[in-house]
Write an enzyme that holds these catalytic residues in place. Structure first.
Site, short mmCIF file in Angstrom:
data_model
loop_
_atom_site.label_atom_id
_atom_site.label_comp_id
_atom_site.label_asym_id
_atom_site.label_seq_id
_atom_site.Cartn_x
_atom_site.Cartn_y
_atom_site.Cartn_z
N SER A 66 0.83 -1.19 0.00
CA SER A 66 0.00 0.00 0.00
C SER A 66 0.88 1.26 0.00
O SER A 66 1.72 1.42 -0.88
CB SER A 66 -0.95 -0.06 1.20
OG SER A 66 -2.08 0.73 1.01
N ASP B 127 -8.89 -3.54 -6.39
CA ASP B 127 -8.38 -3.03 -5.11
C ASP B 127 -9.13 -1.75 -4.75
O ASP B 127 -9.19 -0.82 -5.56
CB ASP B 127 -6.89 -2.75 -5.24
CG ASP B 127 -6.21 -2.48 -3.91
OD1 ASP B 127 -6.74 -1.66 -3.12
OD2 ASP B 127 -5.15 -3.06 -3.65
N HIS C 73 -7.48 -5.61 -0.98
CA HIS C 73 -6.36 -4.67 -0.97
C HIS C 73 -5.05 -5.43 -0.79
O HIS C 73 -4.85 -6.08 0.23
CB HIS C 73 -6.55 -3.66 0.16
CG HIS C 73 -5.51 -2.60 0.23
ND1 HIS C 73 -4.97 -2.01 -0.89
CD2 HIS C 73 -4.90 -1.99 1.29
CE1 HIS C 73 -4.09 -1.10 -0.53
NE2 HIS C 73 -4.01 -1.08 0.78
#
Length: 524
Positions: free
Chosen positions: A232, A460, A488
């Protein structure tokens, strides 16, 4: 609902236990050289390599963390890399789990869970250090750190627990001038609290500085090259590192990638569309379940019913059993968004929505609390404080005031009819920040670096797939690995195809073919 650019792995794997940290002594290896960067990621001056030598010469003194199998230490870093050796340092908390064997040790694998503001140590202890594929843990010391400003590393602090409770309940879809003024006041009070409680570090928690800390950690660990998995926001940290230090890049995996060339406004709008994509997947699945509280029909119908639920919660908050924390629209929306990060949370979301629609907001409040990292005793981790501090330093604000938000509302609502308005207004938070941004949006090519694996998931919610495509294209040596599925990030989340490709890269140095695709479980 303050969800602006909170880019991290699912909350269930970020929970952190308390640590006992040890200090540093002199000695060690990894003396610095001048950074060979193709495009300096911020306007900050490069540090003097000679002045940094004492920092690279540190020797970490490891001790038991109190968590079986893990050791902890503390690393010193300059508060201001433009003035190292001034006596103004920050403490960087570090943890590791040594390679378990069998097989020859390959060095350290540093992991970061994202955020910004996510605790790397918490992530290591709760997931990466015990849940990464066994062949990887056998050959690498699993290592992480809390970046500067985060949790155990000179943390940014902003509000008391009760004040944060009130902040999370402020209506972020203002219906009139009075509600708009209350929202602006909340953002100003949040920023003032950060300035009052964290003035010393607030100007020095940028991603560029965290990347320099990451190289310092590489050096004191004794590794000539950095091996790293960033998830991320951790992909932005990793890409920044690669652009600053391309000659020190070993094997880098950037999973759930950010696009560093996108402005704050574009990032926020893209993320808004990402959550709409995730909601569509949830809606299709929910409509097939017997316990779906949003009824049947297509995603538009389900989304409309969810939006109507939010409207009712705005007008009449749902009781939660906590007198001062009923479930209003802001907390309800945050609870839903929290569950959209991971498709495994969809059953929990259905149950929480069912309860809320029947007058019990406690389960959905619990999801919001997990997102904000609020403990049952009312104390908050510093996740949201560090998140704002880093984001507001890395880029100029998305908006210069409420009028700009109102102008942009149609584009946000087009991106997501359900979440658009709230996420647009949430993007106002950096407008009143007390410290001027030091970074700007720009590509990070990392010229001269060896192959870097960029992983993107097609549906995502938090880091849209097009960001991974963009980052892989910007990096001179980027290779794109695609997971066609929901949720995610992709590594370690159940795809043998993804895990096999990344394991081979980490263990053998063989990057997957650029454009390789892995299919997830079929969804409606």
């Amino acid at each position: 609902m303050d969800t602006r650019s909170l880019l991290r792995t699912t909350g269930t794997v970020i929970a952190a236990a308390g640590l006992l940290l040890s200090g540093c002594t002199s000695g060690g290896s990894g003396e610095p050289r001048a950074a060979a960067s193709s495009a300096t990621p911020s306007a900050q001056p490069s540090p003097d390599p000679a002045a940094l030598r004492p920092y690279y010469a540190q020797k970490l003194s490891w001790r038991d963390c109190g968590v079986p199998g893990f050791q902890c230490s503390t690393m010193k870093a300059p508060l201001d890399y433009a003035n190292p050796g001034s006596g103004q340092d920050v403490d960087i908390a570090v943890a590791r789990r040594q390679a378990t064997g069998p097989g020859k040790r390959l060095g350290s694998l540093v992991v970061n869970p994202g955020g910004p503001g996510g605790s790397g140590i918490g992530y290591l202890q709760a997931y990466a250090g015990i849940g990464y594929p066994a062949p990887v843990r056998a050959r690498y010391d699993m290592v992480s750190f809390d970046p500067r400003g985060v949790d155990r590393s000179s943390p940014v602090e902003c509000l008391t627990g009760p004040a944060m409770d009130k902040y999370t309940q402020v209506d972020q879809t203002p219906d009139d001038a009075a509600e708009e003024a209350r929202l602006v006041t909340a953002f100003k009070e949040f920023a003032a609290g950060c300035q009052e409680r964290s003035q010393r570090v607030l100007s020095h928690v940028s991603t560029v500085e965290a990347a320099r800390d990451l190289d310092l950690l590489r050096g004191v660990l004794g590794d000539k090259k950095l091996t790293y998995v960033g998830a991320s926001y951790g992909t932005f940290l990793g890409a920044t590192y690669a652009d600053l230090f391309p000659d020190r890049v070993g094997r880098l995996v950037l999973d759930g990638a950010m696009d560093p060339s996108r402005s704050a406004l574009d990032l926020n709008r893209d993320q808004t569309a990402g959550f709409e994509t995730a909601l569509t997947s949830f809606a299709k699945d929910c409509a097939k379940q017997s316990d779906c509280p949003l009824g049947k029909g297509g995603p538009e119908a389900v989304g409309a019913r969810l939006k109507e639920f939010f409207r009712k919660a705005d007008a009449q908050p749902v009781p939660t059993g906590e007198r001062d924390r009923p479930l209003g629209e802001a907390l309800a929306t945050t609870g839903v968004i929290a569950a959209l990060y991971d498709e495994s949370a969809w059953p929990q979301l259905r149950e929480a929505l069912t309860a809320a629609m029947n007058g019990d907001g406690a389960p959905l409040l619990a999801l919001a609390d997990s997102y904000y990292e609020r403990e049952p005793d009312g104390k908050y981790a510093n996740l949201m404080y560090a998140n704002a501090a880093v984001n507001c330093l890395d880029q100029p604000p998305a908006f210069d005031g409420p009028e700009a938000v109102r102008t942009a509302l149609p584009s946000f609502e087009k991106a997501s009819p359900v979440f658009g308005a709230g996420l647009a207004w949430a993007s106002l938070n950096c407008t009143y920040w007390p410290v001027k941004a030091t970074g700007t949006a720009k590509p990070l090519p990392a010229k001269g670096a060896p192959p870097i694996v960029v992983v993107g998931t097609t549906r995502d919610p938090a880091t849209p797939y097009k960001w991974a495509q963009a980052l892989a294209g910007q990096l001179e040596s980027g290779t794109l690995l695609t997971y066609e599925g929901d949720g995610h990030t992709a590594y370690g989340r159940g795809s043998d195809c993804i895990d096999t490709a990344i394991n081979r890269y980490l263990l053998e140095g063989k990057a997957p073919e650029n454009g390789k695709k892995c299919r997830g479980a079929s969804k409606p």
